[in-house]
Design a protein around this motif. Structure first.
Motif, PDB file in Angstrom:
ATOM      1  N   ILE A  83       0.847  -1.204   0.000  1.00  5.42           N
ATOM      2  CA  ILE A  83       0.000   0.000   0.000  1.00  5.42           C
ATOM      3  C   ILE A  83       0.878   1.249   0.000  1.00  5.42           C
ATOM      4  O   ILE A  83       0.600   2.222  -0.710  1.00  5.42           O
ATOM      5  CB  ILE A  83      -0.940  -0.003   1.212  1.00  5.42           C
ATOM      6  CG1 ILE A  83      -1.817  -1.250   1.232  1.00  5.42           C
ATOM      7  CG2 ILE A  83      -1.820   1.246   1.207  1.00  5.42           C
ATOM      8  CD1 ILE A  83      -2.688  -1.369   2.472  1.00  5.42           C
ATOM      9  N   ALA A  84       1.966   1.225   0.778  1.00  5.64           N
ATOM     10  CA  ALA A  84       2.865   2.375   0.838  1.00  5.64           C
ATOM     11  C   ALA A  84       3.575   2.599  -0.495  1.00  5.64           C
ATOM     12  O   ALA A  84       3.739   3.747  -0.937  1.00  5.64           O
ATOM     13  CB  ALA A  84       3.885   2.172   1.954  1.00  5.64           C
ATOM     14  N   VAL A  85       3.993   1.519  -1.152  1.00  8.32           N
ATOM     15  CA  VAL A  85       4.655   1.652  -2.466  1.00  8.32           C
ATOM     16  C   VAL A  85       3.692   2.280  -3.471  1.00  8.32           C
ATOM     17  O   VAL A  85       4.059   3.192  -4.229  1.00  8.32           O
ATOM     18  CB  VAL A  85       5.142   0.273  -2.958  1.00  8.32           C
ATOM     19  CG1 VAL A  85       5.628   0.360  -4.403  1.00  8.32           C
ATOM     20  CG2 VAL A  85       6.256  -0.244  -2.063  1.00  8.32           C
ATOM     21  N   PHE A  86       2.462   1.803  -3.484  1.00  5.97           N
ATOM     22  CA  PHE A  86       1.460   2.375  -4.376  1.00  5.97           C
ATOM     23  C   PHE A  86       1.207   3.841  -4.032  1.00  5.97           C
ATOM     24  O   PHE A  86       1.010   4.680  -4.925  1.00  5.97           O
ATOM     25  CB  PHE A  86       0.164   1.566  -4.276  1.00  5.97           C
ATOM     26  CG  PHE A  86      -0.899   2.009  -5.239  1.00  5.97           C
ATOM     27  CD1 PHE A  86      -0.790   1.733  -6.592  1.00  5.97           C
ATOM     28  CD2 PHE A  86      -2.004   2.732  -4.797  1.00  5.97           C
ATOM     29  CE1 PHE A  86      -1.771   2.156  -7.486  1.00  5.97           C
ATOM     30  CE2 PHE A  86      -2.978   3.156  -5.667  1.00  5.97           C
ATOM     31  CZ  PHE A  86      -2.865   2.873  -7.030  1.00  5.97           C
ATOM     32  N   GLY A  87       1.240   4.172  -2.729  1.00  6.70           N
ATOM     33  CA  GLY A  87       1.036   5.553  -2.317  1.00  6.70           C
ATOM     34  C   GLY A  87       2.120   6.489  -2.812  1.00  6.70           C
ATOM     35  O   GLY A  87       1.849   7.629  -3.213  1.00  6.70           O
ATOM     36  N   VAL A  88       3.378   6.025  -2.794  1.00 10.92           N
ATOM     37  CA  VAL A  88       4.489   6.838  -3.305  1.00 10.92           C
ATOM     38  C   VAL A  88       4.284   7.134  -4.784  1.00 10.92           C
ATOM     39  O   VAL A  88       4.433   8.282  -5.244  1.00 10.92           O
ATOM     40  CB  VAL A  88       5.833   6.122  -3.075  1.00 10.92           C
ATOM     41  CG1 VAL A  88       6.955   6.822  -3.829  1.00 10.92           C
ATOM     42  CG2 VAL A  88       6.164   6.066  -1.583  1.00 10.92           C
ATOM     43  N   LEU A  89       3.939   6.102  -5.568  1.00 15.27           N
ATOM     44  CA  LEU A  89       3.742   6.290  -7.009  1.00 15.27           C
ATOM     45  C   LEU A  89       2.542   7.198  -7.292  1.00 15.27           C
ATOM     46  O   LEU A  89       2.617   8.094  -8.142  1.00 15.27           O
ATOM     47  CB  LEU A  89       3.551   4.929  -7.677  1.00 15.27           C
ATOM     48  CG  LEU A  89       4.757   3.976  -7.612  1.00 15.27           C
ATOM     49  CD1 LEU A  89       4.403   2.618  -8.199  1.00 15.27           C
ATOM     50  CD2 LEU A  89       5.952   4.576  -8.338  1.00 15.27           C
ATOM     51  N   ALA A  90       1.448   6.966  -6.564  1.00 15.29           N
ATOM     52  CA  ALA A  90       0.262   7.798  -6.780  1.00 15.29           C
ATOM     53  C   ALA A  90       0.538   9.250  -6.413  1.00 15.29           C
ATOM     54  O   ALA A  90       0.127  10.177  -7.124  1.00 15.29           O
ATOM     55  CB  ALA A  90      -0.908   7.247  -5.953  1.00 15.29           C
ATOM     56  N   GLY A  91       1.233   9.475  -5.298  1.00 14.31           N
ATOM     57  CA  GLY A  91       1.555  10.836  -4.894  1.00 14.31           C
ATOM     58  C   GLY A  91       2.437  11.541  -5.901  1.00 14.31           C
ATOM     59  O   GLY A  91       2.262  12.734  -6.187  1.00 14.31           O
ATOM     60  N   TRP A  92       3.401  10.826  -6.456  1.00 13.31           N
ATOM     61  CA  TRP A  92       4.337  11.415  -7.418  1.00 13.31           C
ATOM     62  C   TRP A  92       3.607  11.921  -8.669  1.00 13.31           C
ATOM     63  O   TRP A  92       3.898  12.995  -9.188  1.00 13.31           O
ATOM     64  CB  TRP A  92       5.387  10.373  -7.803  1.00 13.31           C
ATOM     65  CG  TRP A  92       6.453  10.879  -8.734  1.00 13.31           C
ATOM     66  CD1 TRP A  92       6.438  10.857 -10.094  1.00 13.31           C
ATOM     67  CD2 TRP A  92       7.696  11.502  -8.371  1.00 13.31           C
ATOM     68  NE1 TRP A  92       7.590  11.407 -10.606  1.00 13.31           N
ATOM     69  CE2 TRP A  92       8.380  11.809  -9.565  1.00 13.31           C
ATOM     70  CE3 TRP A  92       8.294  11.810  -7.149  1.00 13.31           C
ATOM     71  CZ2 TRP A  92       9.622  12.408  -9.578  1.00 13.31           C
ATOM     72  CZ3 TRP A  92       9.547  12.411  -7.162  1.00 13.31           C
ATOM     73  CH2 TRP A  92      10.197  12.707  -8.356  1.00 13.31           C
ATOM     74  N   TYR A  93       2.640  11.131  -9.151  1.00 15.37           N
ATOM     75  CA  TYR A  93       1.985  11.453 -10.419  1.00 15.37           C
ATOM     76  C   TYR A  93       0.659  12.199 -10.272  1.00 15.37           C
ATOM     77  O   TYR A  93       0.247  12.900 -11.198  1.00 15.37           O
ATOM     78  CB  TYR A  93       1.737  10.165 -11.216  1.00 15.37           C
ATOM     79  CG  TYR A  93       2.996   9.554 -11.778  1.00 15.37           C
ATOM     80  CD1 TYR A  93       3.635  10.124 -12.881  1.00 15.37           C
ATOM     81  CD2 TYR A  93       3.558   8.426 -11.200  1.00 15.37           C
ATOM     82  CE1 TYR A  93       4.798   9.582 -13.394  1.00 15.37           C
ATOM     83  CE2 TYR A  93       4.721   7.865 -11.706  1.00 15.37           C
ATOM     84  CZ  TYR A  93       5.339   8.448 -12.805  1.00 15.37           C
ATOM     85  OH  TYR A  93       6.491   7.904 -13.309  1.00 15.37           O
ATOM     86  N   LEU A  94      -0.022  12.060  -9.144  1.00 16.73           N
ATOM     87  CA  LEU A  94      -1.387  12.567  -9.046  1.00 16.73           C
ATOM     88  C   LEU A  94      -1.540  13.794  -8.157  1.00 16.73           C
ATOM     89  O   LEU A  94      -2.547  14.499  -8.261  1.00 16.73           O
ATOM     90  CB  LEU A  94      -2.323  11.468  -8.528  1.00 16.73           C
ATOM     91  CG  LEU A  94      -2.377  10.191  -9.367  1.00 16.73           C
ATOM     92  CD1 LEU A  94      -3.367   9.202  -8.762  1.00 16.73           C
ATOM     93  CD2 LEU A  94      -2.747  10.498 -10.808  1.00 16.73           C
ATOM     94  N   LEU A  95      -0.587  14.051  -7.244  1.00 15.42           N
ATOM     95  CA  LEU A  95      -0.703  15.225  -6.378  1.00 15.42           C
ATOM     96  C   LEU A  95      -0.145  16.468  -7.075  1.00 15.42           C
ATOM     97  O   LEU A  95       0.928  16.413  -7.684  1.00 15.42           O
ATOM     98  CB  LEU A  95       0.054  15.008  -5.065  1.00 15.42           C
ATOM     99  CG  LEU A  95      -0.550  14.015  -4.079  1.00 15.42           C
ATOM    100  CD1 LEU A  95       0.358  13.879  -2.864  1.00 15.42           C
ATOM    101  CD2 LEU A  95      -1.953  14.448  -3.643  1.00 15.42           C
ATOM    102  N   PRO A  96      -0.844  17.598  -6.993  1.00 16.36           N
ATOM    103  CA  PRO A  96      -0.313  18.826  -7.589  1.00 16.36           C
ATOM    104  C   PRO A  96       0.842  19.368  -6.753  1.00 16.36           C
ATOM    105  O   PRO A  96       0.971  19.067  -5.569  1.00 16.36           O
ATOM    106  CB  PRO A  96      -1.504  19.785  -7.545  1.00 16.36           C
ATOM    107  CG  PRO A  96      -2.306  19.308  -6.387  1.00 16.36           C
ATOM    108  CD  PRO A  96      -2.150  17.807  -6.347  1.00 16.36           C
ATOM    109  N   ARG A  97       1.669  20.186  -7.409  1.00  9.94           N
ATOM    110  CA  ARG A  97       2.782  20.798  -6.673  1.00  9.94           C
ATOM    111  C   ARG A  97       2.271  21.771  -5.615  1.00  9.94           C
ATOM    112  O   ARG A  97       1.292  22.476  -5.823  1.00  9.94           O
ATOM    113  CB  ARG A  97       3.700  21.548  -7.633  1.00  9.94           C
ATOM    114  CG  ARG A  97       4.546  20.660  -8.515  1.00  9.94           C
ATOM    115  CD  ARG A  97       5.561  21.471  -9.277  1.00  9.94           C
ATOM    116  NE  ARG A  97       4.923  22.467 -10.135  1.00  9.94           N
ATOM    117  CZ  ARG A  97       5.594  23.405 -10.811  1.00  9.94           C
ATOM    118  NH1 ARG A  97       6.907  23.485 -10.679  1.00  9.94           N
ATOM    119  NH2 ARG A  97       4.963  24.256 -11.587  1.00  9.94           N
TER     120      ARG A  97
END
Length: 483
Positions: A192-206
């Protein structure tokens, strides 16, 4: 590359891909990423108590020793929420949030491999650092990443993810401990944490660039904001000392072996350190808790309501199994009944507001939700602890699902955008303190008056506290959205 250039590169948040950033509904992808962290944190919080017996057998340790697996996590989390919120406003909320997933995942992996109880306690303390990095930024990322008209709904979806984690934790933990090992309770966090890192990198705005924070619209109402200067180390140390002393004193209710005089000393120390913290924050150039924010109309009462809301949520989760067991209800059936509370919470936080009249304000929703929670808790105290308790638990959960997202929206509207991570950290600190108080109050009532009468007395007190929360809610005007 010198150290300054490396630090600047690491703290420069990467923008989302153009296809995602240009999508009109991209903010819901960011909300989903935040929900992933909310789910992970509450799943871990609700699952950990189930591994205590297995840990005691595996490490041949007493319950008081095993309790430090939960206590170390809670102490570090509460102490770091506000400081990490302060730091996130400087280095970027996206960077800090993604880093939280990484720290949480790595420490969960280490916890699963721990060879001694105290190594496990150490990993849990590091795990709390990662949790604080996520929780201190979650509310801020939602509140500043969605349009004003959608903020209440977005915060409701985040709260529903918390409720889902709470509801799934006991059943998942029981299955893992029974059919695999206590180690899998921690290892399940890693993917879940690995998926969270990837999702945060691509989906969260700066939220920050190399030159500084991303520019956000200024609030229409001036609120004192802290000046940029060095870190408030005295404030952090006083905050850590006050919360640690308070939680250690409260933990005696759940079996921590401390004599009465030590508890009195801890409570006095907590009060003295809290007073010193207030004085320090009033004169600090950039305070950890920002009195200018706390004194903003609606924020102080909103933080108190947040604390009360999570106290009301966690007390029945602890008391329910005790009352059902005393009435002869099987463990499996008791687990299903208790799950109704967070399930109703998740439903109400997501779509429950749609059942109310159109245009219902956040203040109205807070007050109505608090009164519903009071009614449900009072019914739970009065009715037999059998299947008849299902309706009160559903009513209480539904009321809390209306109350907490609307209250969080009120608080975040009152806080300037440039201080949103600090504000989000304060909301999450109130939540964590409410959780700790809820657990301690439940166990204290059972210890003092017995399982049945003590549990019901606590529920009556909680119903009165819920009614008081309805009176504490105050409108917040002038920043964004309706009151």
């Amino acid at each position: 590359m010198n150290a300054t250039a490396l630090a600047s590169r690491l703290l420069t948040e990467r923008p989302r891909p153009r296809g995602i950033a240009g999508w009109p509904h991209a903010h819901w992808l960011a909300v989903g990423t935040v929900c992933l962290g909310a789910f992970l944190g509450q799943l871990d919080a609700s699952v950990i108590a189930l591994v205590f017996p297995a840990l005691g057998r595996h490490f041949d340790a007493s319950f008081a020793a095993v309790e430090w697996v939960a206590l170390a996590y809670l102490l570090v989390l509460v102490a770091l929420l506000a400081p990490i919120g302060w730091l996130s406003d400087l280095v970027g909320r996206k960077t800090m949030y993604i880093g939280g997933f990484a720290v949480f995942g790595l420490s969960s992996l280490g916890a699963g491999f721990a060879g001694s109880l105290w190594a496990l306690v150490g990993c849990r303390a590091v795990q709390a650092v990662g949790a604080a990095m996520m929780q201190a930024n979650s509310v801020a990322l939602v509140a500043r990443g969605v349009p004003a008209r959608a903020m209440r709904r977005a915060l409701g979806i985040q709260a529903s993810a918390q409720g889902l984690g709470l509801a799934l934790g006991p059943s998942l933990g029981g299955l893992l401990v029974e059919h695999a090992s206590w180690r899998w309770v921690f290892w399940v966090n890693v993917p879940i944490a690995v998926f969270g890192v990837l999702a945060g990198w691509y989906l969260l705005p700066r939220t920050r660039t190399a030159s500084g924070p991303v520019v956000v619209p200024a609030p229409r109402r001036r609120v004192p904001a802290p000046a940029a200067t060095r870190f408030d180390l005295p404030g952090m140390l006083l905050l850590t000392g006050a919360t640690t002393a308070l939680l250690l004193a409260l933990s005696t209710a759940s079996g921590l072996p401390l004599p009465g005089w030590a508890v009195a000393v801890l409570l006095l120390a907590a009060a003295a350190l809290a007073l010193a913290l207030v004085r320090q924050e009033r004169r600090a150039a950039r305070p950890i808790l920002a009195p200018g924010l706390v004194n903003t109309p609606g924020v102080r009462s909103g933080l108190l309501v947040a604390l009360i809301g999570y106290l009301l949520l966690f007390c029945p989760l602890v008391l329910g199994p005790v009352l059902f067991a005393g009435a002869g209800v099987s463990t499996a059936r008791a687990g299903l009944l208790v799950t109704l509370l967070p399930a109703a919470f998740a439903f109400a936080a997501t779509v429950g507001g749609g059942l109310l009249p159109r245009g219902c304000s956040d203040v109205t929703m807070c007050r109505f939700g608090a009164l519903l929670a009071a009614a449900g808790l009072l019914l739970f105290a009065l009715l037999p602890a059998t299947g008849a308790a299902a309706a009160p638990l559903l009513i209480a959960g539904y009321g809390l699902g209306l109350l907490l997202p609307a209250n969080n929206a009120l608080v975040m509207r009152a806080i300037p955008a440039q201080c949103s991570a600090v504000g989000g950290g304060m909301v999450n600190m109130a939540r964590s303190l409410g959780t700790a108080l809820g657990m301690a109050l439940s166990v204290l009532g059972v210890h003092l008056a017995g399982a049945a009468s003590g549990g019901r007395t606590v529920l009556v007190v909680l119903a009165a506290v819920a009614a008081a929360a309805a009176l504490l809610t105050r409108p917040v005007r002038g920043l964004r959205g309706q009151p």
